[in-house]
Scaffold this active site. Structure first.
Site, short mmCIF file in Angstrom:
data_model
loop_
_atom_site.label_atom_id
_atom_site.label_comp_id
_atom_site.label_asym_id
_atom_site.label_seq_id
_atom_site.Cartn_x
_atom_site.Cartn_y
_atom_site.Cartn_z
CG ASN A 27 -5.50 -4.48 2.40
OD1 ASN A 27 -5.44 -3.95 1.93
ND2 ASN A 27 -5.02 -5.46 3.24
CG ASP A 85 -4.91 -9.11 0.56
OD1 ASP A 85 -6.04 -9.94 1.21
OD2 ASP A 85 -4.03 -8.57 0.53
CG HIS A 103 -10.64 -0.18 -2.13
ND1 HIS A 103 -9.63 0.65 -1.83
CD2 HIS A 103 -11.45 0.74 -2.81
CE1 HIS A 103 -9.45 1.60 -1.84
NE2 HIS A 103 -10.66 1.59 -2.34
P1 OAD Z 1 -0.36 1.57 0.79
O1 OAD Z 1 0.68 1.21 -0.08
O2 OAD Z 1 -0.61 2.95 -0.03
O3 OAD Z 1 0.35 2.10 1.92
C1 OAD Z 1 0.54 0.75 2.78
C2 OAD Z 1 0.87 1.99 3.79
O4 OAD Z 1 0.75 0.59 4.53
C3 OAD Z 1 1.99 3.10 4.09
O5 OAD Z 1 1.44 3.43 5.16
C4 OAD Z 1 3.33 1.83 4.69
O6 OAD Z 1 3.71 2.63 5.26
C5 OAD Z 1 2.11 0.93 6.07
N1 OAD Z 1 3.05 -0.40 6.02
C6 OAD Z 1 4.05 -1.19 5.27
N2 OAD Z 1 4.56 -2.82 5.45
C7 OAD Z 1 3.45 -2.42 6.55
C8 OAD Z 1 3.54 -3.48 7.77
N3 OAD Z 1 4.67 -4.85 8.01
N4 OAD Z 1 2.29 -3.40 8.72
C9 OAD Z 1 1.52 -2.33 9.43
N5 OAD Z 1 2.16 -0.96 8.20
C10 OAD Z 1 2.39 -1.57 6.98
O7 OAD Z 1 -1.64 0.82 0.29
P2 OAD Z 1 -3.17 1.30 0.56
O8 OAD Z 1 -3.10 2.49 1.84
O9 OAD Z 1 -3.81 0.05 1.72
O10 OAD Z 1 -6.89 1.47 -4.50
O11 OAD Z 1 -3.75 1.98 -0.55
C11 OAD Z 1 -4.60 2.65 -0.59
C12 OAD Z 1 -5.52 2.12 -1.98
O12 OAD Z 1 -5.09 2.79 -2.94
C13 OAD Z 1 -5.92 0.98 -2.27
O13 OAD Z 1 -6.97 0.42 -2.10
C14 OAD Z 1 -5.78 0.55 -3.83
C15 OAD Z 1 -4.46 1.88 -3.70
O14 OAD Z 1 -4.22 2.99 -5.06
C16 OAD Z 1 -7.25 1.01 -5.56
O15 OAD Z 1 -7.01 0.27 -6.08
C17 OAD Z 1 -8.60 1.37 -5.96
#
Ligand code: OAD
Length: 248
Positions: free
Chosen positions: A102, A104, A123
């Site tokens: 994250n 943020d 990141h």
């Molecule tokens: P994603 O938006 O791909 O995935 C978010 C995940 O959080 C999903 O698997 C949801 O099911 C889960 N989720 C949603 N609400 C939730 C909650 N309240 N509690 C727990 N889990 C929940 O985000 P990331 O996996 O962080 O990279 O994405 C990885 C990277 O891809 C980011 O850092 C960014 C992006 O492209 C870059 O900017 C390089």
């Protein structure tokens, strides 16, 4: 493995390595990365905004998007999931390592990295900017006083968002520290990430290969769920509370 076993493994672990993604901030009202494209931004894919090519083509557009996210993040507050991770860090001390994807800054605001353990932002952090000329990093001014793009306080050059974009390398030191922590972990916690972006998504596999217990907290199955020893299918705050034995 059952929830009671996962709890016991976490309680007894000396070394805990945690990977978080956008899902951890969802309860703070920040849309996950792949849900964030709403309104005006719906016509852009994340790859079309968060990339060196996009910035080269239209820096004003990319800055406008990041300035909006910066405003949203500044208004948001860390949630119970962030707080429980800080509590776990207090319990494990220097045996605690948190790698977040994250940008943020909410983990830092919740006290992570300052409670005996370590936090790395794989990141980057969108509340800061980096000089395109001399690499100087600086906090952004408060959102009300911020007109992008910022100028470098050191050399006057144009600054870019201090985040890792698609196609860019992760900060070497942070990634090396995360790889070491996951390789030496007794328990790896994978929270709120879809597990699609590497190398972060590969950290759990490394921990498992070395004999760790890997626990996922996510309301839905992900790309890397199949690797896990155990999964808590819930949001981050409740899932962590269950793992730490703190249900209401
Ligand atoms: P994603 O938006 O791909 O995935 C978010 C995940 O959080 C999903 O698997 C949801 O099911 C889960 N989720 C949603 N609400 C939730 C909650 N309240 N509690 C727990 N889990 C929940 O985000 P990331 O996996 O962080 O990279 O994405 C990885 C990277 O891809 C980011 O850092 C960014 C992006 O492209 C870059 O900017 C390089």
């Amino acid at each position: 493995m059952k929830l009671a076993d996962a709890r016991a493994a976490l309680r007894e672990a000396r070394h805990v390595a945690v990977l978080t993604g956008a899902g951890v901030s969802a309860e703070s009202g920040i849309p996950t990365f792949r849900d964030a494209q709403t309104g005006h931004w719906a016509r852009f894919r994340p790859e079309d905004l968060a990339s060196p090519g996009a910035y080269f083509r239209d820096p004003a557009l990319v800055w406008e998007w990041y300035a909006g996210r910066y405003r949203d993040v500044t208004r948001a507050q860390p949630n119970g999931g962030h707080a429980l991770l800080t509590q776990l860090e207090r319990e494990k001390g220097d045996g605690f390592f948190l790698a977040t994807q994250n940008v943020d800054g909410l983990h830092t605001r919740a006290g992570s990295g300052a409670a005996g353990g370590q936090l790395v932002e794989l990141h980057g952090n969108l509340t800061t900017a980096r000089c395109e000329v001399c690499d100087w990093t600086a906090d952004l001014p408060a959102p009300d006083h911020f007109t992008p793009p910022p100028s470098c306080p050191d050399c006057g050059g144009r600054m870019r968002p201090n985040v890792v974009w698609f196609g860019e390398d992760l900060p070497e030191t942070a990634l090396a520290a995360a790889a070491t922590a996951f390789a030496g972990a007794d328990v790896a916690l994978i929270i709120g990430t879809s597990g699609v972006v590497y190398p972060a998504a590969g950290l759990a596999a490394e921990a498992l290969r070395r004999g760790a217990v890997a626990i996922e907290v996510n309301p839905v199955e992900t790309n890397i769920s199949w690797q896990m020893t155990f999964a808590v299918r819930d949001v981050a705050s409740r899932g962590l509370a269950a793992l730490l034995g703190q249900e209401p």
